[in-house]
Write a protein that holds these residues in place. Structure first.
Motif: not given
Length: 405
Positions: A312-321
């Motif tokens: 989930x943290x990795x997905x959140x960071x990617x969606x921000x990008x």
């Protein structure tokens, strides 16, 4: 000997306490998630047929649907089926996570902002008042003045020689070059941002998870082939693929999101694979397999829940990008003109000055119309920071070691 006998008895009781009904339920075709998916897709299909055969132009109010809207609705159905429904089935985990997040007001504020962003983006076709430009161009926000040579409110004293523009409560955040209200442009930017989050997330999460889990569990040749493809994908930026398609088919937000979703998941797949390699030989996984549980059950019950705090943290960071990339493409002008992205609104303050290089009266320095770049940039920054905070907060809240802290 008695201690050994007691230990053996405890082990046997743990083996006998396995919920075989739960294992059998995992083999059923009709589950709450699948039922939600089928019902949701049926509703979207019915709306699509109605729009194609009856409505033709406007589906709801003044909403003119496009292909990206239908892909977005399908993405929402997938999120409901495989995001919301499983969360409702695991209410205790959700409540425990929220309880841990209560001590993090910044994370809760970030989550609240993203929920508000999602609501505005989802309901924008109903909230949008439509194009209603005013005659006041480049009017500054209330409480500010500007020396822009344009038709605006002008001097409060009515001096015809005074070319100063004054902010007014009638246009609290000012207007752009066409007289459109800046607050409406900022709110409209939530719609393409929500497209990015929904469509990009629905593509990235299942593909990255499936590739990472299969590579980690199977190993050997399968692992090498999948990771070789991931290395190849990471060497080719998704934005480059979009530009290649752009040369032949022109701007398309849907193509941009498909490029992001289909070619940006490599890094997350590697994270998932590394977590699966650590979890696949855990004791509870071995016990479940020895008791006859299927591989799918083992993955759903024992592997995926234990990698959530990494996924989930990795997905959140990617969606921000991805939100930033979409705004960047719009800022550069490689975007559909009909889409009010934050990036296209920011670019107005730059293009206004460029357009006036050969027309003295049309030249508008960017710093004099600062609100056109500052306000959407602030919304974009808040969105990115909120995703970063939410991702870090979820990582800590879902960490099983958090109970010991």
């Amino acid at each position: 000997m008695s201690g050994t006998g007691t230990s053996q008895t405890d082990t046997n009781s743990r083996f006998e306490d396995v919920d075989w009904d739960e294992i059998n339920r995992s083999r059923r075709f009709v589950t709450p998630a699948r039922a939600t998916l089928l019902i949701g897709l049926a509703i979207v299909g019915a709306l699509f047929l109605y729009d194609s055969l009856v409505a033709h132009v406007y589906l709801i109010a003044d909403w003119r649907s496009d292909w990206i809207d239908w892909v977005f609705l399908v993405s929402i159905v997938v999120v409901l089926a495989y995001g919301i429904v499983p969360a409702l089935e695991r209410r205790r985990t959700v409540v425990r996570t929220l309880r841990r997040l209560r001590s993090r007001p910044l994370v809760l504020s970030a989550g609240g902002y993203l929920v508000l962003l999602g609501i505005v983006g989802l309901l924008w076709p109903l909230l949008d008042p439509g194009s209603s430009p005013t005659v006041y161009h480049y009017n500054p926000p209330v409480g500010f003045t500007s020396e822009v040579h344009a038709q605006c409110f002008g001097s409060t004293a009515g001096d015809p020689l005074d070319e100063t523009c004054y902010g007014t409560l009638q246009y609290p955040l000012g207007t752009d070059s066409m007289g459109e209200r800046t607050e409406l442009l900022v709110l409209a930017g939530a719609r393409p941002a929500l497209y990015v989050l929904a469509i990009g997330g629905v593509l990235v999460v299942p593909i990255a998870t499936a590739v990472g889990v299969i590579a980690g569990l199977r190993g050997g040749l399968v692992d090498k082939l999948l990771m070789s493809y991931v290395d190849l994908q990471l060497s080719i930026p998704a934005i480059l693929i979009y530009f290649v398609v752009y040369m032949y088919y022109g701007p398309s937000l849907l193509v941009l999101l498909l490029a992001f979703g289909l070619f940006s998941w490599g890094g997350i797949a590697r994270l998932v694979r590394s977590e699966v390699l650590q979890r696949r030989d855990d004791g509870h996984v071995t016990v479940a397999r020895s008791l006859g549980a299927s591989e799918l059950y083992v993955v759903k019950r024992h592997v995926l829940p234990n990698i959530t705090n990494t996924l989930l943290p990795a997905v959140c960071h990617l969606l921000a990008l991805l939100v930033l990339y979409e705004a960047g493409v719009a800022f550069l002008g490689f975007h559909e003109a009909s889409v009010d992205s934050w990036g296209s609104t920011i670019s107005q303050s730059i293009t206004a000055e460029i357009a006036g290089q050969h027309q003295t009266r049309a030249s508008v320095p960017a710093y004099q119309i600062w609100w056109l770049s500052t306000l959407p940039a602030l919304a974009l920054t808040l969105t990115m920071v909120s995703f970063k905070l939410l991702g870090d907060g979820l990582r800590d809240a879902l960490d099983p070691r958090g109970e010991r802290r």
